[in-house]
Write a protein that holds these residues in place. Structure first.
Motif, PDB file in Angstrom:
ATOM      1  N   LEU A  92       8.926  -5.634 -17.576  1.00 17.72           N
ATOM      2  CA  LEU A  92       8.803  -4.944 -18.948  1.00 17.72           C
ATOM      3  C   LEU A  92      10.141  -4.384 -19.461  1.00 17.72           C
ATOM      4  CD1 LEU A  92       5.418  -2.980 -18.219  1.00 17.72           C
ATOM      5  CD2 LEU A  92       5.656  -5.049 -19.417  1.00 17.72           C
ATOM      6  N   ASP A  93      10.913  -4.035 -18.397  1.00  9.97           N
ATOM      7  CA  ASP A  93      12.044  -3.457 -19.080  1.00  9.97           C
ATOM      8  C   ASP A  93      13.343  -3.822 -18.065  1.00  9.97           C
ATOM      9  OD1 ASP A  93      13.885  -2.273 -20.658  1.00  9.97           O
ATOM     10  OD2 ASP A  93      13.046  -0.212 -20.533  1.00  9.97           O
ATOM     11  N   ILE A  94      14.537  -3.713 -18.247  1.00 10.84           N
ATOM     12  CA  ILE A  94      15.765  -3.690 -17.427  1.00 10.84           C
ATOM     13  C   ILE A  94      16.650  -2.569 -17.832  1.00 10.84           C
ATOM     14  CG2 ILE A  94      17.857  -4.883 -16.892  1.00 10.84           C
ATOM     15  CD1 ILE A  94      16.224  -7.553 -17.950  1.00 10.84           C
ATOM     16  N   LYS A  95      16.841  -1.607 -16.972  1.00 11.33           N
ATOM     17  CA  LYS A  95      17.817  -0.695 -17.146  1.00 11.33           C
ATOM     18  C   LYS A  95      18.898  -0.607 -16.359  1.00 11.33           C
ATOM     19  CE  LYS A  95      14.514   2.807 -18.980  1.00 11.33           C
ATOM     20  NZ  LYS A  95      13.264   2.172 -19.051  1.00 11.33           N
ATOM     21  N   TYR A 114      13.364 -11.888 -26.782  1.00  6.16           N
ATOM     22  CA  TYR A 114      14.442 -11.153 -26.040  1.00  6.16           C
ATOM     23  C   TYR A 114      15.640 -11.897 -25.415  1.00  6.16           C
ATOM     24  CZ  TYR A 114      10.215  -8.353 -26.741  1.00  6.16           C
ATOM     25  OH  TYR A 114       8.966  -7.995 -27.232  1.00  6.16           O
ATOM     26  N   PHE A 144       2.423  -3.094 -23.928  1.00  7.50           N
ATOM     27  CA  PHE A 144       3.657  -3.413 -23.648  1.00  7.50           C
ATOM     28  C   PHE A 144       3.783  -5.007 -23.613  1.00  7.50           C
ATOM     29  CE2 PHE A 144       3.657   0.815 -21.869  1.00  7.50           C
ATOM     30  CZ  PHE A 144       4.653   1.349 -22.998  1.00  7.50           C
ATOM     31  N   ALA A 195      21.256  -8.710 -26.481  1.00  5.93           N
ATOM     32  CA  ALA A 195      20.656  -7.508 -25.606  1.00  5.93           C
ATOM     33  C   ALA A 195      21.155  -7.202 -24.174  1.00  5.93           C
ATOM     34  CB  ALA A 195      19.186  -8.126 -25.664  1.00  5.93           C
ATOM     35  N   PRO A 237      18.251  -5.652 -30.703  1.00  2.70           N
ATOM     36  CA  PRO A 237      19.114  -6.003 -29.340  1.00  2.70           C
ATOM     37  C   PRO A 237      20.374  -5.216 -28.969  1.00  2.70           C
ATOM     38  CG  PRO A 237      19.181  -7.923 -31.204  1.00  2.70           C
ATOM     39  CD  PRO A 237      18.679  -6.511 -31.698  1.00  2.70           C
ATOM     40  N   ARG A 250      13.868   0.633 -27.102  1.00  2.00           N
ATOM     41  CA  ARG A 250      13.960  -0.297 -26.328  1.00  2.00           C
ATOM     42  C   ARG A 250      12.732  -1.190 -26.729  1.00  2.00           C
ATOM     43  NH1 ARG A 250      16.871   1.616 -22.190  1.00  2.00           N
ATOM     44  NH2 ARG A 250      16.498  -0.436 -21.125  1.00  2.00           N
ATOM     45  N   PRO A 251      12.846  -2.418 -26.168  1.00  2.00           N
ATOM     46  CA  PRO A 251      11.805  -3.585 -26.652  1.00  2.00           C
ATOM     47  C   PRO A 251      10.309  -3.095 -26.181  1.00  2.00           C
ATOM     48  CG  PRO A 251      13.317  -4.731 -25.962  1.00  2.00           C
ATOM     49  CD  PRO A 251      13.937  -3.516 -25.660  1.00  2.00           C
ATOM     50  N   ASN A 252      10.220  -2.518 -24.885  1.00  4.43           N
ATOM     51  CA  ASN A 252       9.213  -1.679 -24.403  1.00  4.43           C
ATOM     52  C   ASN A 252       9.440  -0.163 -24.277  1.00  4.43           C
ATOM     53  OD1 ASN A 252       7.153  -3.751 -24.225  1.00  4.43           O
ATOM     54  ND2 ASN A 252       8.093  -4.449 -22.532  1.00  4.43           N
ATOM     55  N   PRO A 253       8.967   0.872 -25.101  1.00  2.00           N
ATOM     56  CA  PRO A 253       9.642   2.075 -24.794  1.00  2.00           C
ATOM     57  C   PRO A 253       9.200   2.788 -23.630  1.00  2.00           C
ATOM     58  CG  PRO A 253       7.923   2.079 -26.456  1.00  2.00           C
ATOM     59  CD  PRO A 253       8.044   0.590 -26.127  1.00  2.00           C
ATOM     60  N   ILE A 254       9.603   2.584 -22.392  1.00  2.71           N
ATOM     61  CA  ILE A 254       9.286   2.891 -21.215  1.00  2.71           C
ATOM     62  C   ILE A 254      10.582   3.626 -20.611  1.00  2.71           C
ATOM     63  CG2 ILE A 254       8.534   2.522 -18.762  1.00  2.71           C
ATOM     64  CD1 ILE A 254       7.125  -0.242 -20.077  1.00  2.71           C
ATOM     65  N   GLY A 255      10.276   4.769 -20.099  1.00  2.00           N
ATOM     66  CA  GLY A 255      11.593   5.701 -19.878  1.00  2.00           C
ATOM     67  C   GLY A 255      11.387   5.965 -18.174  1.00  2.00           C
ATOM     68  N   VAL A 276      20.976  -3.537 -25.381  1.00  3.56           N
ATOM     69  CA  VAL A 276      19.939  -2.395 -25.178  1.00  3.56           C
ATOM     70  C   VAL A 276      19.678  -2.120 -23.652  1.00  3.56           C
ATOM     71  CG1 VAL A 276      17.738  -3.783 -25.555  1.00  3.56           C
ATOM     72  CG2 VAL A 276      17.701  -1.383 -25.889  1.00  3.56           C
ATOM     73  N   PHE A 277      19.539  -3.298 -22.913  1.00  5.38           N
ATOM     74  CA  PHE A 277      19.223  -3.346 -21.538  1.00  5.38           C
ATOM     75  C   PHE A 277      20.613  -3.139 -20.695  1.00  5.38           C
ATOM     76  CE2 PHE A 277      16.296  -7.154 -22.892  1.00  5.38           C
ATOM     77  CZ  PHE A 277      15.233  -6.242 -22.934  1.00  5.38           C
ATOM     78  N   LEU A 291      26.049  -5.400 -19.904  1.00  6.09           N
ATOM     79  CA  LEU A 291      25.127  -5.299 -18.641  1.00  6.09           C
ATOM     80  C   LEU A 291      25.999  -5.544 -17.365  1.00  6.09           C
ATOM     81  CD1 LEU A 291      22.147  -4.562 -17.779  1.00  6.09           C
ATOM     82  CD2 LEU A 291      21.837  -7.029 -17.429  1.00  6.09           C
ATOM     83  N   TRP A 336      12.602  -2.547 -32.783  1.00  8.90           N
ATOM     84  CA  TRP A 336      13.657  -2.978 -31.588  1.00  8.90           C
ATOM     85  C   TRP A 336      14.854  -3.657 -32.205  1.00  8.90           C
ATOM     86  CZ3 TRP A 336      14.468  -8.075 -30.002  1.00  8.90           C
ATOM     87  CH2 TRP A 336      15.306  -8.282 -28.922  1.00  8.90           C
ATOM     88  N   ARG A 380      20.301   3.324 -21.436  1.00  5.77           N
ATOM     89  CA  ARG A 380      18.788   3.791 -21.166  1.00  5.77           C
ATOM     90  C   ARG A 380      18.472   4.395 -22.395  1.00  5.77           C
ATOM     91  NH1 ARG A 380      17.736   6.286 -15.177  1.00  5.77           N
ATOM     92  NH2 ARG A 380      19.127   4.895 -13.985  1.00  5.77           N
TER      93      ARG A 380
END
Lengths: 249, 249
Positions: free
Chosen positions: B138-141, B47, B12, B52, A78, A101-106, A93-94, B56, A76, A97
């Motif tokens: 867990l994540d911000i998009k 983070y 995660f 990061a 930033p 990513r820190p947590n590779p959740i899509g 990164v935030f 935004l 990961w 998309r």
């Protein structure tokens, strides 16, 4: 619960797996709904029960939470360089998309077509997914227009509209290759739509503009290149993506 | 990668924690944006770097992936009873946004207000969150209107519109309690908006219609009950939620 007593991590299990025409990361559309290709979610045990899906087909669209499973070994950072910015500008990164990513959740919004069962397996047929085959699905949720549609929302300049699709021009050789394919029309549309999104890495645009690429789609290797020069033949639009050849894998 | 070689699970780590006026599950709005209350995300190390977040604030809305951390010990069941259906009809868990899911991952769309730093801490100030204080993020998009707004999408009948807010009527006693509160106007609006969403469990509506509830909001315990009877005083709308008293916790 104060943050000092929070667990350090949370572990989740896939509830399903994507079956899609995208056989590798290269070529996968960079957002959902840019390519209308069909895919499906195969539910995994113990989640493959019709009970868990009851009422789902009353919704036209679904949110998928998934794992960017091909990005797990990447470190990961930033900042990332989104393809939409030509790959030479970095952003937090935030604010993107990006799959790194820190947590590779899509998160992808797909259209729900139907649900069908085949012996023990339950499949959710969808359209518009931007997911490589084999992607693990963590959750499925209905799209709620009253909550999820925010008409007054605005995005950064660079993300306000979908990228303009490129022209895609089929060479006679590639069209000849297509003649022997069983689902010819489907493959033609898939390839045309995927290549119109210009899957080339942004940093090649200048360094290697005439490079020939291969992309694996639906069991075929598709060779293509970009043409923005005098080399394009009479009648071919320019700039365009040139489809050169299609061969079974 | 075939499904046989997929990992069985993915782990995660929280990247941030929610600070919100909702101090317990009871009273939390059942979707995002039903109550415009302010909350914030406190980023956790490593983070908590401005890098990061660069870019935004060019977006007005954010998607949050979070953990339903207060539902972790509940057993997953294929069917749930959404409050929107009065709690007496069951649906497949994947056809709802219930917090009791195979993977307790939540998805909320919130409005981005600002980012501010306070010594080592970085806070993302948001509005409209439906998240209990302490929720791990867990994540911000970024919200991408061109991809995330699907105007033709339709939902099941029961989920087509936000629930109608109830009337909220303050008793003279509750208004008197409010006089000594520092941010009186904010607390008045928060309580009114939260109670208008009718936080009562659906199964109480018939079995215990006059029950007095307590809900913890922003450091106060708020007592309220529902009135749909001759017991409501002259001038109070009915049906309504009656705010009875407010006491510091």
């Amino acid at each position: 619960m104060s943050s000092s007593t929070l667990p350090n991590s949370y572990t989740f299990q896939p509830i399903g797996i994507i079956e899609s025409p995208y056989q590798e990361k290269f070529g996968v559309p960079r957002q959902a709904n840019l390519v209308a290709a069909k895919s499906r979610i195969r539910l995994l045990a113990p989640y493959n029960t019709p009970d868990a899906l009851q009422g789902l087909t009353e919704f036209s669209h679904l949110w998928l939470h998934f794992v960017f499973h091909l990005c797990l070994r990447q470190t990961w950072k930033p900042k990332v360089r989104p393809p939409r910015l030509g790959g030479n500008q970095s952003l937090g990164v935030f604010a993107t998309r990006s799959s790194f990513r820190p947590n590779p959740i899509g998160l992808s919004l797909v259209r729900l077509e139907s649900i069908h069962t085949d012996q023990q397996d339950i499949y959710i047929e969808i359209r518009g997914a931007d997911l490589v085959a084999g992607t693990p699905i963590l959750d499925i949720k209905p799209y709620l227009p009253y909550a999820d549609i925010q008409p007054q929302a605005h995005a950064a300049t660079w993300a306000q509209e979908a990228p303009d699709p490129l022209n895609v021009h089929w060479t006679p050789e590639a069209l000849a290759n297509l003649q022997v394919v069983e689902e010819m029309q489907n493959l033609y549309e898939l390839i045309t739509q995927v290549l119109a999104q210009d899957p080339r890495p942004a940093y090649h645009h200048k360094t290697d503009p005439h490079r020939v690429y291969g992309v694996k789609l639906s069991g075929y290797n598709v060779n293509f290149c970009y043409r923005n020069s005098e080399q394009a033949p009479f009648g071919a639009p320019r700039p365009c993506i040139w489809v050169l050849a299609i061969k079974p894998l």
